[in-house]
Scaffold this active site. Structure first.
Site, PDB file in Angstrom:
ATOM      1  N   LYS A   9       0.823  -1.208   0.000  1.00 15.87           N
ATOM      2  CA  LYS A   9       0.000   0.000   0.000  1.00 15.87           C
ATOM      3  C   LYS A   9       0.860   1.264   0.000  1.00 15.87           C
ATOM      4  O   LYS A   9       2.059   1.221   0.279  1.00 15.87           O
ATOM      5  CB  LYS A   9      -0.929  -0.031   1.226  1.00 15.87           C
ATOM      6  CG  LYS A   9      -1.930  -1.194   1.221  1.00 15.87           C
ATOM      7  CD  LYS A   9      -2.889  -1.080   2.402  1.00 15.87           C
ATOM      8  CE  LYS A   9      -3.881  -2.223   2.419  1.00 15.87           C
ATOM      9  NZ  LYS A   9      -4.884  -2.054   3.505  1.00 15.87           N
ATOM     10  N   TYR A  50     -12.606  -3.110  -2.712  1.00 17.07           N
ATOM     11  CA  TYR A  50     -13.105  -2.921  -1.346  1.00 17.07           C
ATOM     12  C   TYR A  50     -14.631  -2.801  -1.343  1.00 17.07           C
ATOM     13  O   TYR A  50     -15.202  -2.015  -0.579  1.00 17.07           O
ATOM     14  CB  TYR A  50     -12.446  -1.706  -0.702  1.00 17.07           C
ATOM     15  CG  TYR A  50     -11.013  -1.951  -0.254  1.00 17.07           C
ATOM     16  CD1 TYR A  50     -10.659  -3.107   0.452  1.00 17.07           C
ATOM     17  CD2 TYR A  50     -10.006  -1.023  -0.487  1.00 17.07           C
ATOM     18  CE1 TYR A  50      -9.359  -3.338   0.877  1.00 17.07           C
ATOM     19  CE2 TYR A  50      -8.695  -1.235  -0.059  1.00 17.07           C
ATOM     20  CZ  TYR A  50      -8.383  -2.398   0.623  1.00 17.07           C
ATOM     21  OH  TYR A  50      -7.100  -2.618   1.067  1.00 17.07           O
ATOM     22  N   PHE A  58     -15.374   5.440   6.762  1.00 13.35           N
ATOM     23  CA  PHE A  58     -13.967   5.656   6.415  1.00 13.35           C
ATOM     24  C   PHE A  58     -13.662   5.368   4.951  1.00 13.35           C
ATOM     25  O   PHE A  58     -12.526   5.558   4.510  1.00 13.35           O
ATOM     26  CB  PHE A  58     -13.047   4.813   7.316  1.00 13.35           C
ATOM     27  CG  PHE A  58     -13.248   3.322   7.227  1.00 13.35           C
ATOM     28  CD1 PHE A  58     -12.699   2.577   6.182  1.00 13.35           C
ATOM     29  CD2 PHE A  58     -13.991   2.649   8.199  1.00 13.35           C
ATOM     30  CE1 PHE A  58     -12.889   1.210   6.095  1.00 13.35           C
ATOM     31  CE2 PHE A  58     -14.175   1.269   8.122  1.00 13.35           C
ATOM     32  CZ  PHE A  58     -13.622   0.551   7.059  1.00 13.35           C
ATOM     33  N   ARG A  86      -1.780 -14.147   5.081  1.00 15.20           N
ATOM     34  CA  ARG A  86      -2.592 -13.376   6.038  1.00 15.20           C
ATOM     35  C   ARG A  86      -1.961 -13.420   7.429  1.00 15.20           C
ATOM     36  O   ARG A  86      -1.920 -12.420   8.139  1.00 15.20           O
ATOM     37  CB  ARG A  86      -4.019 -13.947   6.136  1.00 15.20           C
ATOM     38  CG  ARG A  86      -4.902 -13.694   4.942  1.00 15.20           C
ATOM     39  CD  ARG A  86      -5.499 -12.328   4.870  1.00 15.20           C
ATOM     40  NE  ARG A  86      -6.510 -12.032   5.884  1.00 15.20           N
ATOM     41  CZ  ARG A  86      -7.277 -10.947   5.838  1.00 15.20           C
ATOM     42  NH1 ARG A  86      -7.144 -10.061   4.852  1.00 15.20           N
ATOM     43  NH2 ARG A  86      -8.161 -10.717   6.780  1.00 15.20           N
ATOM     44  N   ARG A 103       2.414  -5.964   9.619  1.00 12.73           N
ATOM     45  CA  ARG A 103       1.662  -4.800  10.102  1.00 12.73           C
ATOM     46  C   ARG A 103       2.132  -4.388  11.495  1.00 12.73           C
ATOM     47  O   ARG A 103       2.231  -3.199  11.809  1.00 12.73           O
ATOM     48  CB  ARG A 103       0.161  -5.112  10.092  1.00 12.73           C
ATOM     49  CG  ARG A 103      -0.409  -5.151   8.661  1.00 12.73           C
ATOM     50  CD  ARG A 103      -1.779  -5.794   8.603  1.00 12.73           C
ATOM     51  NE  ARG A 103      -2.459  -5.557   7.334  1.00 12.73           N
ATOM     52  CZ  ARG A 103      -3.639  -6.064   7.019  1.00 12.73           C
ATOM     53  NH1 ARG A 103      -4.282  -6.859   7.879  1.00 12.73           N
ATOM     54  NH2 ARG A 103      -4.192  -5.797   5.843  1.00 12.73           N
ATOM     55  N   ASN A 113      -1.797   0.246   6.986  1.00 13.07           N
ATOM     56  CA  ASN A 113      -1.323  -1.037   7.523  1.00 13.07           C
ATOM     57  C   ASN A 113      -0.474  -1.816   6.508  1.00 13.07           C
ATOM     58  O   ASN A 113      -0.421  -3.047   6.532  1.00 13.07           O
ATOM     59  CB  ASN A 113      -2.511  -1.869   8.034  1.00 13.07           C
ATOM     60  CG  ASN A 113      -3.532  -2.144   6.950  1.00 13.07           C
ATOM     61  OD1 ASN A 113      -3.322  -1.818   5.778  1.00 13.07           O
ATOM     62  ND2 ASN A 113      -4.638  -2.760   7.319  1.00 13.07           N
ATOM     63  N   HIS A 116      -2.110  -5.340   1.765  1.00 13.80           N
ATOM     64  CA  HIS A 116      -3.360  -6.083   1.609  1.00 13.80           C
ATOM     65  C   HIS A 116      -3.015  -7.530   1.280  1.00 13.80           C
ATOM     66  O   HIS A 116      -2.060  -7.785   0.549  1.00 13.80           O
ATOM     67  CB  HIS A 116      -4.190  -5.508   0.455  1.00 13.80           C
ATOM     68  CG  HIS A 116      -5.272  -6.456   0.005  1.00 13.80           C
ATOM     69  ND1 HIS A 116      -6.484  -6.533   0.648  1.00 13.80           N
ATOM     70  CD2 HIS A 116      -5.286  -7.405  -0.974  1.00 13.80           C
ATOM     71  CE1 HIS A 116      -7.202  -7.490   0.065  1.00 13.80           C
ATOM     72  NE2 HIS A 116      -6.512  -8.033  -0.917  1.00 13.80           N
ATOM     73  N   GLU A 127      -9.401 -11.592  -6.978  1.00 13.05           N
ATOM     74  CA  GLU A 127      -8.480 -10.452  -6.873  1.00 13.05           C
ATOM     75  C   GLU A 127      -7.332 -10.580  -7.873  1.00 13.05           C
ATOM     76  O   GLU A 127      -6.894  -9.590  -8.463  1.00 13.05           O
ATOM     77  CB  GLU A 127      -7.969 -10.325  -5.443  1.00 13.05           C
ATOM     78  CG  GLU A 127      -9.085  -9.911  -4.477  1.00 13.05           C
ATOM     79  CD  GLU A 127      -8.622  -9.709  -3.045  1.00 13.05           C
ATOM     80  OE1 GLU A 127      -7.473 -10.098  -2.722  1.00 13.05           O
ATOM     81  OE2 GLU A 127      -9.407  -9.154  -2.256  1.00 13.05           O
TER      82      GLU A 127
HETATM   83  P1  IDP Z   1      -8.000  -6.508   5.886  1.00 14.44           P
HETATM   84  O1  IDP Z   1      -7.146  -5.586   5.026  1.00 14.44           O
HETATM   85  O2  IDP Z   1      -7.268  -6.922   7.141  1.00 14.44           O
HETATM   86  O3  IDP Z   1      -8.591  -7.661   5.126  1.00 14.44           O
HETATM   87  P2  IDP Z   1     -10.623  -5.208   5.795  1.00 14.44           P
HETATM   88  O4  IDP Z   1     -11.620  -5.182   6.898  1.00 14.44           O
HETATM   89  O5  IDP Z   1     -10.921  -6.015   4.565  1.00 14.44           O
HETATM   90  O6  IDP Z   1      -9.216  -5.618   6.449  1.00 14.44           O
HETATM   91  O7  IDP Z   1     -10.382  -3.686   5.388  1.00 14.44           O
HETATM   92  C1  IDP Z   1      -9.672  -3.366   4.223  1.00 14.44           C
HETATM   93  C2  IDP Z   1      -8.805  -2.162   4.488  1.00 14.44           C
HETATM   94  O8  IDP Z   1      -9.606  -1.025   4.830  1.00 14.44           O
HETATM   95  C3  IDP Z   1      -7.857  -2.305   5.700  1.00 14.44           C
HETATM   96  O9  IDP Z   1      -6.679  -3.041   5.404  1.00 14.44           O
HETATM   97  C4  IDP Z   1      -7.565  -0.868   6.034  1.00 14.44           C
HETATM   98  O10 IDP Z   1      -6.580  -0.286   5.170  1.00 14.44           O
HETATM   99  C5  IDP Z   1      -8.931  -0.221   5.793  1.00 14.44           C
HETATM  100  N1  IDP Z   1      -9.742  -0.182   6.992  1.00 14.44           N
HETATM  101  C6  IDP Z   1     -10.387  -1.211   7.607  1.00 14.44           C
HETATM  102  N2  IDP Z   1     -11.043  -0.820   8.711  1.00 14.44           N
HETATM  103  C7  IDP Z   1     -10.793   0.519   8.807  1.00 14.44           C
HETATM  104  C8  IDP Z   1     -11.208   1.537   9.766  1.00 14.44           C
HETATM  105  O11 IDP Z   1     -11.915   1.275  10.741  1.00 14.44           O
HETATM  106  N3  IDP Z   1     -10.747   2.796   9.526  1.00 14.44           N
HETATM  107  C9  IDP Z   1      -9.968   3.118   8.457  1.00 14.44           C
HETATM  108  N4  IDP Z   1      -9.574   2.211   7.553  1.00 14.44           N
HETATM  109  C10 IDP Z   1      -9.970   0.928   7.718  1.00 14.44           C
HETATM  110 MG    MG Z   2     -10.032  -7.672   3.665  1.00 12.91          MG
END
Ligand code: IDP
Ligand code: MG
Length: 139
Positions: A9, A50, A58, A86, A103, A113, A116, A127
């Site tokens: 990212k 997404y 957000f 993961r 992370r 973070n 992805h 994907e």
């Molecule tokens: P993941 O990346 O661990 O699979 P997901 O819930 O699929 O997590 O969310 C995708 C991405 O969206 C996260 O990696 C992060 O960059 C962003 N994200 C998730 N939750 C939040 C939040 O509460 N605030 C801001 N960004 C978020």
């Molecule tokens: Mg995800």
């Protein structure tokens, strides 16, 4: 053999952590890079990628973040690659991710973070097809 998609990212790209992140995966036994490129993601592809988050407050900030610099897209192959990758990334919130995870070691917060990674075999297939043509994938 499973394949999984990773996106390095913009926070990692801008901080010069592309090599560090790729090294983590390359050094992990049994994972091999089978596709790799850089791209600037546009709104439409971020919305597809997404789709499960478009209703979240957000989401606009996430889109702005994900297109703020080019990203690195890669496919990793190996036994149990989806779960292995993961696990190496750690939980979504960098502040809750343990040391030793990507992370946990490099991430800033829940949005920034670093990386992805696909969350299931089915998601990984979708994907990979979203970002790579068959000719860009190597055995
Ligand atoms: P993941 O990346 O661990 O699979 P997901 O819930 O699929 O997590 O969310 C995708 C991405 O969206 C996260 O990696 C992060 O960059 C962003 N994200 C998730 N939750 C939040 C939040 O509460 N605030 C801001 N960004 C978020
Ligand atoms: Mg995800």
């Amino acid at each position: 053999m499973d394949r999984t998609l990773i996106i390095i990212k913009p926070d990692a790209v801008s901080r010069g952590l592309i090599g560090a992140v790729i090294s983590r995966f390359e050094e992990a036994g049994g994972l091999k890079l089978v596709a790799l490129k850089m791209a600037v993601l546009d709104d439409a592809v971020i919305k597809d990628h997404y789709a499960h988050l478009t209703d979240k407050p957000f989401f606009p900030g996430l889109v702005a973040f994900m297109k703020s610099t080019p990203v690195v897209l890669a496919v990793l192959q190996g036994e149990n690659a989806v779960d292995a990758v993961r696990g190496m990334c750690g939980p979504t919130d960098s502040k809750k991710a343990p040391p030793g995870t990507i992370r946990g070691d490099y991430g800033t917060d829940v949005q920034q973070n670093i990386v992805h990674a696909s969350d299931s075999k089915e998601t990984a297939e979708q994907e990979i097809a979203r970002f790579f043509s068959p000719a860009e994938l190597f055995a």
